[in-house]
Design a protein around this motif. Structure first.
Motif, PDB file in Angstrom:
ATOM      1  N   GLY A 190      54.158 -75.316 -56.740  1.00  0.00           N
ATOM      2  CA  GLY A 190      54.285 -74.057 -56.081  1.00  0.00           C
ATOM      3  C   GLY A 190      52.831 -73.941 -56.233  1.00  0.00           C
ATOM      4  O   GLY A 190      52.206 -74.017 -57.074  1.00  0.00           O
ATOM      5  N   GLN A 191      51.814 -73.321 -54.942  1.00  0.00           N
ATOM      6  CA  GLN A 191      51.229 -72.940 -54.980  1.00  0.00           C
ATOM      7  C   GLN A 191      50.943 -70.935 -55.742  1.00  0.00           C
ATOM      8  O   GLN A 191      51.466 -70.859 -54.672  1.00  0.00           O
ATOM      9  N   PRO A 192      50.116 -70.372 -55.738  1.00  0.00           N
ATOM     10  CA  PRO A 192      49.327 -71.004 -56.900  1.00  0.00           C
ATOM     11  C   PRO A 192      49.418 -71.771 -58.370  1.00  0.00           C
ATOM     12  O   PRO A 192      48.896 -72.210 -59.472  1.00  0.00           O
ATOM     13  N   LYS A 193      50.644 -71.259 -58.926  1.00  0.00           N
ATOM     14  CA  LYS A 193      51.155 -71.939 -60.265  1.00  0.00           C
ATOM     15  C   LYS A 193      51.094 -73.312 -60.603  1.00  0.00           C
ATOM     16  O   LYS A 193      50.325 -73.290 -61.753  1.00  0.00           O
ATOM     17  N   GLY A 194      50.511 -73.879 -59.652  1.00  0.00           N
ATOM     18  CA  GLY A 194      50.373 -75.559 -60.442  1.00  0.00           C
ATOM     19  C   GLY A 194      49.290 -75.564 -60.284  1.00  0.00           C
ATOM     20  O   GLY A 194      49.140 -76.459 -61.111  1.00  0.00           O
ATOM     21  N   GLU A 195      47.860 -75.263 -59.685  1.00  0.00           N
ATOM     22  CA  GLU A 195      46.764 -75.812 -60.224  1.00  0.00           C
ATOM     23  C   GLU A 195      46.911 -75.473 -61.134  1.00  0.00           C
ATOM     24  O   GLU A 195      45.367 -75.059 -61.367  1.00  0.00           O
ATOM     25  N   LYS A 196      47.446 -73.728 -61.189  1.00  0.00           N
ATOM     26  CA  LYS A 196      46.486 -73.324 -62.363  1.00  0.00           C
ATOM     27  C   LYS A 196      47.648 -73.437 -63.579  1.00  0.00           C
ATOM     28  O   LYS A 196      46.687 -73.957 -64.933  1.00  0.00           O
ATOM     29  N   TRP A 197      48.211 -74.132 -63.127  1.00  0.00           N
ATOM     30  CA  TRP A 197      48.753 -75.213 -64.754  1.00  0.00           C
ATOM     31  C   TRP A 197      48.323 -76.450 -64.907  1.00  0.00           C
ATOM     32  O   TRP A 197      47.836 -77.319 -66.215  1.00  0.00           O
TER      33      TRP A 197
ATOM     34  N   ILE B 260      45.394 -86.944 -68.892  1.00  0.00           N
ATOM     35  CA  ILE B 260      45.834 -88.025 -67.332  1.00  0.00           C
ATOM     36  C   ILE B 260      44.581 -87.814 -66.788  1.00  0.00           C
ATOM     37  O   ILE B 260      43.743 -87.074 -66.395  1.00  0.00           O
ATOM     38  N   PRO B 261      44.216 -89.010 -66.634  1.00  0.00           N
ATOM     39  CA  PRO B 261      42.999 -89.532 -65.198  1.00  0.00           C
ATOM     40  C   PRO B 261      42.885 -88.095 -63.885  1.00  0.00           C
ATOM     41  O   PRO B 261      41.645 -87.905 -63.818  1.00  0.00           O
ATOM     42  N   VAL B 262      43.996 -88.415 -63.587  1.00  0.00           N
ATOM     43  CA  VAL B 262      43.946 -87.317 -62.510  1.00  0.00           C
ATOM     44  C   VAL B 262      45.052 -86.693 -62.403  1.00  0.00           C
ATOM     45  O   VAL B 262      45.789 -87.190 -62.171  1.00  0.00           O
ATOM     46  N   SER B 263      45.186 -85.649 -61.941  1.00  0.00           N
ATOM     47  CA  SER B 263      45.940 -84.780 -61.816  1.00  0.00           C
ATOM     48  C   SER B 263      46.253 -83.959 -60.555  1.00  0.00           C
ATOM     49  O   SER B 263      44.893 -84.073 -60.061  1.00  0.00           O
ATOM     50  N   ILE B 264      47.117 -83.594 -59.248  1.00  0.00           N
ATOM     51  CA  ILE B 264      47.448 -82.716 -57.980  1.00  0.00           C
ATOM     52  C   ILE B 264      48.653 -82.327 -57.963  1.00  0.00           C
ATOM     53  O   ILE B 264      48.867 -82.800 -58.007  1.00  0.00           O
ATOM     54  N   GLN B 265      47.819 -81.188 -57.850  1.00  0.00           N
ATOM     55  CA  GLN B 265      48.863 -80.396 -57.494  1.00  0.00           C
ATOM     56  C   GLN B 265      49.799 -80.480 -55.914  1.00  0.00           C
ATOM     57  O   GLN B 265      48.398 -80.558 -54.894  1.00  0.00           O
ATOM     58  N   LEU B 266      50.797 -80.987 -55.211  1.00  0.00           N
ATOM     59  CA  LEU B 266      51.025 -81.672 -54.142  1.00  0.00           C
ATOM     60  C   LEU B 266      52.043 -81.007 -53.519  1.00  0.00           C
ATOM     61  O   LEU B 266      52.768 -80.715 -52.865  1.00  0.00           O
ATOM     62  N   GLY B 267      52.724 -79.454 -53.995  1.00  0.00           N
ATOM     63  CA  GLY B 267      53.268 -78.830 -53.049  1.00  0.00           C
ATOM     64  C   GLY B 267      54.955 -79.178 -52.589  1.00  0.00           C
ATOM     65  O   GLY B 267      55.261 -79.699 -53.789  1.00  0.00           O
TER      66      GLY B 267
ATOM     67  N   LEU C 157      51.416 -86.119 -60.784  1.00  0.00           N
ATOM     68  CA  LEU C 157      51.312 -85.012 -59.485  1.00  0.00           C
ATOM     69  C   LEU C 157      52.691 -83.555 -59.659  1.00  0.00           C
ATOM     70  O   LEU C 157      53.985 -84.052 -60.590  1.00  0.00           O
ATOM     71  N   VAL C 158      51.842 -83.127 -59.603  1.00  0.00           N
ATOM     72  CA  VAL C 158      52.702 -81.250 -60.234  1.00  0.00           C
ATOM     73  C   VAL C 158      53.398 -80.369 -58.281  1.00  0.00           C
ATOM     74  O   VAL C 158      52.189 -80.691 -57.718  1.00  0.00           O
ATOM     75  N   ALA C 159      54.173 -80.513 -58.626  1.00  0.00           N
ATOM     76  CA  ALA C 159      54.930 -79.579 -58.062  1.00  0.00           C
ATOM     77  C   ALA C 159      55.622 -78.498 -58.559  1.00  0.00           C
ATOM     78  O   ALA C 159      56.481 -78.074 -58.410  1.00  0.00           O
TER      79      ALA C 159
END
Length: 295
Positions: A199-206, A216-223, A195-197
């Motif tokens: 911010g948007q869109p930095k998290g999605e880009k990272w 890691i099987p699944v990553s999610i940006q959750l702000g 789980l990545v926090a």
């Protein structure tokens, strides 16, 4: 060995072989709802958690990582403004609609989204599912102390949830050494979910830049979800959420930081609604506007 024993042995071997077969992950639904050029998956909150569980299991079985985007109106605006996000959107395994305007707009596309899937709600249901499976979550981002409070709260609420790691890196580009050390911590954590926090869109880009390497099987940006769980920020009352006014509550809580963002979102929304109206009028044969954009 008797014939009964042989049959039993063959049956056991067949069962073991079945268990060892990698999970087959069905492709993303072909019935995605295109809203302002972003292809959303038509899932409820519970359906989203089921899908993410399948993605986790598939990643564990095959070593193929993926990621999830919880896209709100701000993401749609950024997607429209930054071509870099197009590839990030195309490569993700799941896109969820984290915004009432998106859900309402989907009703014009013929492929309706069933409901809003807020990241601030998804984090609880996902933690519960991970607890049931004994899976680990790695919490990355947020202000110092907030990620730890979030992790502690979820671990206390959902028995079986394993906290694979927690860290709040500095708000700057890491040095090569720092990045290698961070990579090692994440890769050796045994986490099933990152789980990545950021911010948007930095998290999605990272995530897009790193998810394959980290594995890691699944990553999610959750702000801001870490802040909500930790109690640093509060969500809007239920009635505000039902009316689609949660954004107003958030803006009022931090107008200096969020005011300009929501003003830009409102301008984008108005512009897109005007374009939607022009397309609709053109279909009715009442105008000659042309717009080749999808959704």
């Amino acid at each position: 060995m008797s014939s009964e024993e042989i049959a039993s042995s063959e049956e056991t071997a067949a069962m073991d072989a079945t268990k060892s077969r990698p999970t087959v992950l069905a492709p993303r639904s072909s019935a995605r709802s295109w809203v302002w050029d972003v292809p959303f998956d038509p899932l409820t909150l519970s359906g989203s958690v089921d899908r993410i569980e399948q993605m986790i299991q598939y990643g564990m079985d095959t070593g193929t990582p993926s990621y999830v985007i919880t896209a709100n109106l701000n993401y749609c605006m950024l997607h429209h403004q930054e071509p870099e996000l197009h590839q990030i959107t195309n490569d993700c395994g799941l896109i969820l609609a984290d915004g009432h305007p998106i859900v309402v707009r989907s009703r014009l596309s013929g492929k309706r989204l069933p409901e809003r899937v807020a990241g601030s709600e998804l984090i609880y249901d996902l933690a519960e599912r991970c607890g049931e499976r004994g899976w680990g979550i790695y919490f990355l981002g947020g202000e110092p102390g907030v990620a730890q409070q979030c992790a502690d709260k979820l671990a206390a609420d959902y028995q079986g949830l394993r906290i694979a790691g927690v860290e709040s890196p500095p708000f700057r580009v890491l040095t090569e050494r720092e990045q290698r050390e961070q990579d090692a911590r994440i890769m050796n954590s045994g986490a099933q979910v990152l789980l990545v926090a950021f911010g948007q869109p930095k998290g999605e880009k990272w995530i897009h830049a790193n998810y394959k390497r980290l594995g890691i099987p699944v990553s999610i940006q959750l702000g801001a979800s870490f802040d909500f769980v930790a109690g640093k920020s509060s969500r809007a009352p239920d009635i505000w959420q039902k009316l689609g006014l949660e954004w107003m509550h958030r803006m009022m809580s931090d107008p200096k930081r969020l005011g300009p963002r929501y003003a830009a979102n409102a301008m984008f929304l108005c512009g897109r609604l005007v374009e939607d109206w022009k397309r609709l009028v053109t279909r009715w044969g009442m105008g000659d506007w042309s717009d080749q954009r999808r959704g």
